[in-house]
Design a protein around this motif. Structure first.
Motif, PDB file in Angstrom:
ATOM      1  N   LEU A 179      18.754  27.154  56.885  1.00 54.77           N
ATOM      2  CA  LEU A 179      17.289  27.236  55.977  1.00 54.77           C
ATOM      3  C   LEU A 179      17.371  27.701  55.152  1.00 54.77           C
ATOM      4  CD1 LEU A 179      14.977  27.468  58.666  1.00 54.77           C
ATOM      5  CD2 LEU A 179      15.125  25.346  57.297  1.00 54.77           C
ATOM      6  N   VAL A 180      18.106  28.920  54.453  1.00 53.69           N
ATOM      7  CA  VAL A 180      18.217  29.747  53.193  1.00 53.69           C
ATOM      8  C   VAL A 180      18.910  28.754  52.311  1.00 53.69           C
ATOM      9  CG1 VAL A 180      18.785  31.667  52.924  1.00 53.69           C
ATOM     10  CG2 VAL A 180      17.488  31.860  54.855  1.00 53.69           C
ATOM     11  N   SER A 181      19.949  28.586  53.666  1.00 55.23           N
ATOM     12  CA  SER A 181      20.914  28.348  52.054  1.00 55.23           C
ATOM     13  C   SER A 181      20.115  27.127  51.345  1.00 55.23           C
ATOM     14  CB  SER A 181      22.233  27.389  52.907  1.00 55.23           C
ATOM     15  OG  SER A 181      23.181  26.719  52.365  1.00 55.23           O
ATOM     16  N   ARG A 182      19.450  26.252  51.582  1.00 48.98           N
ATOM     17  CA  ARG A 182      19.465  25.065  51.867  1.00 48.98           C
ATOM     18  C   ARG A 182      17.560  24.943  50.751  1.00 48.98           C
ATOM     19  NH1 ARG A 182      18.023  19.287  55.365  1.00 48.98           N
ATOM     20  NH2 ARG A 182      19.793  19.722  56.870  1.00 48.98           N
ATOM     21  N   LEU A 183      17.657  26.229  51.048  1.00 46.96           N
ATOM     22  CA  LEU A 183      16.382  26.994  49.853  1.00 46.96           C
ATOM     23  C   LEU A 183      16.833  27.220  48.783  1.00 46.96           C
ATOM     24  CD1 LEU A 183      13.512  28.854  53.101  1.00 46.96           C
ATOM     25  CD2 LEU A 183      13.191  26.602  51.355  1.00 46.96           C
ATOM     26  N   ASN A 184      17.724  28.466  48.932  1.00 44.52           N
ATOM     27  CA  ASN A 184      18.813  29.128  47.703  1.00 44.52           C
ATOM     28  C   ASN A 184      18.636  27.851  46.729  1.00 44.52           C
ATOM     29  OD1 ASN A 184      18.731  31.255  48.472  1.00 44.52           O
ATOM     30  ND2 ASN A 184      20.640  31.543  49.852  1.00 44.52           N
ATOM     31  N   ARG A 185      19.535  26.438  47.499  1.00 42.58           N
ATOM     32  CA  ARG A 185      19.772  25.536  46.256  1.00 42.58           C
ATOM     33  C   ARG A 185      18.640  24.894  45.763  1.00 42.58           C
ATOM     34  NH1 ARG A 185      22.951  24.219  51.110  1.00 42.58           N
ATOM     35  NH2 ARG A 185      21.808  22.284  51.491  1.00 42.58           N
ATOM     36  N   ILE A 186      17.281  24.411  46.358  1.00 37.28           N
ATOM     37  CA  ILE A 186      15.539  24.024  45.748  1.00 37.28           C
ATOM     38  C   ILE A 186      15.810  25.246  44.751  1.00 37.28           C
ATOM     39  CG2 ILE A 186      13.416  24.009  46.502  1.00 37.28           C
ATOM     40  CD1 ILE A 186      14.614  22.719  49.688  1.00 37.28           C
ATOM     41  N   GLU A 187      15.841  26.735  44.779  1.00 36.87           N
ATOM     42  CA  GLU A 187      15.420  27.822  43.946  1.00 36.87           C
ATOM     43  C   GLU A 187      16.165  27.204  43.088  1.00 36.87           C
ATOM     44  OE1 GLU A 187      14.936  32.111  43.806  1.00 36.87           O
ATOM     45  OE2 GLU A 187      16.099  31.574  45.640  1.00 36.87           O
ATOM     46  N   GLY A 188      17.700  27.041  42.745  1.00 38.43           N
ATOM     47  CA  GLY A 188      18.542  26.627  41.942  1.00 38.43           C
ATOM     48  C   GLY A 188      18.455  25.406  41.075  1.00 38.43           C
ATOM     49  N   GLN A 189      17.147  24.257  42.152  1.00 36.02           N
ATOM     50  CA  GLN A 189      17.259  22.924  40.876  1.00 36.02           C
ATOM     51  C   GLN A 189      15.795  23.781  40.544  1.00 36.02           C
ATOM     52  OE1 GLN A 189      17.120  21.052  45.312  1.00 36.02           O
ATOM     53  NE2 GLN A 189      18.416  19.426  44.343  1.00 36.02           N
TER      54      GLN A 189
END
Length: 110
Positions: free
Chosen positions: A32-42
């Protein structure tokens, strides 16, 4: 997509005082954290596109991608919630969880 099948946390919805908390396995939490980090970058990338006056259609496509990624996080979280917290609370005789779940699902699909 959901490689975590069969993982159960013994006390997903424990109540600590008056605050309910989830207890996800480290694998699920890291995912979940990894996915949210990618979303934050997007999201930061979209901000940069707007600052650089990028063509609107290109920005909108990136926003669509972000929405899809957020939906994926929501689906993952919902799946774990259903398989642990909701089942646990129903087994404890707490049918109020169904009303709570319906309200949450309505928010997710609007």
């Amino acid at each position: 997509m959901f490689e975590h099948e069969g993982e159960n946390d013994s006390s997903c919805c424990s109540i600590n005082g008056s605050v309910r908390k989830s207890h996800h396995s480290d694998k699920v939490k890291n995912s979940l954290v990894s996915r949210l980090n990618r979303i934050e970058g997007q999201v930061r990338g979209v901000k940069g596109l707007i600052e650089r006056d990028t063509y609107c259609d290109d920005v909108l496509n990136q926003i669509s991608s972000i929405q899809s990624a957020l939906n994926g996080v929501g689906k993952l979280l919902l799946e774990h919630h259903l398989k642990s917290c909701v089942i646990e609370r129903i087994q404890e005789g707490d049918s109020e969880v169904l009303t709570e779940l319906m309200i949450t699902m309505n928010k997710l699909i609007k």
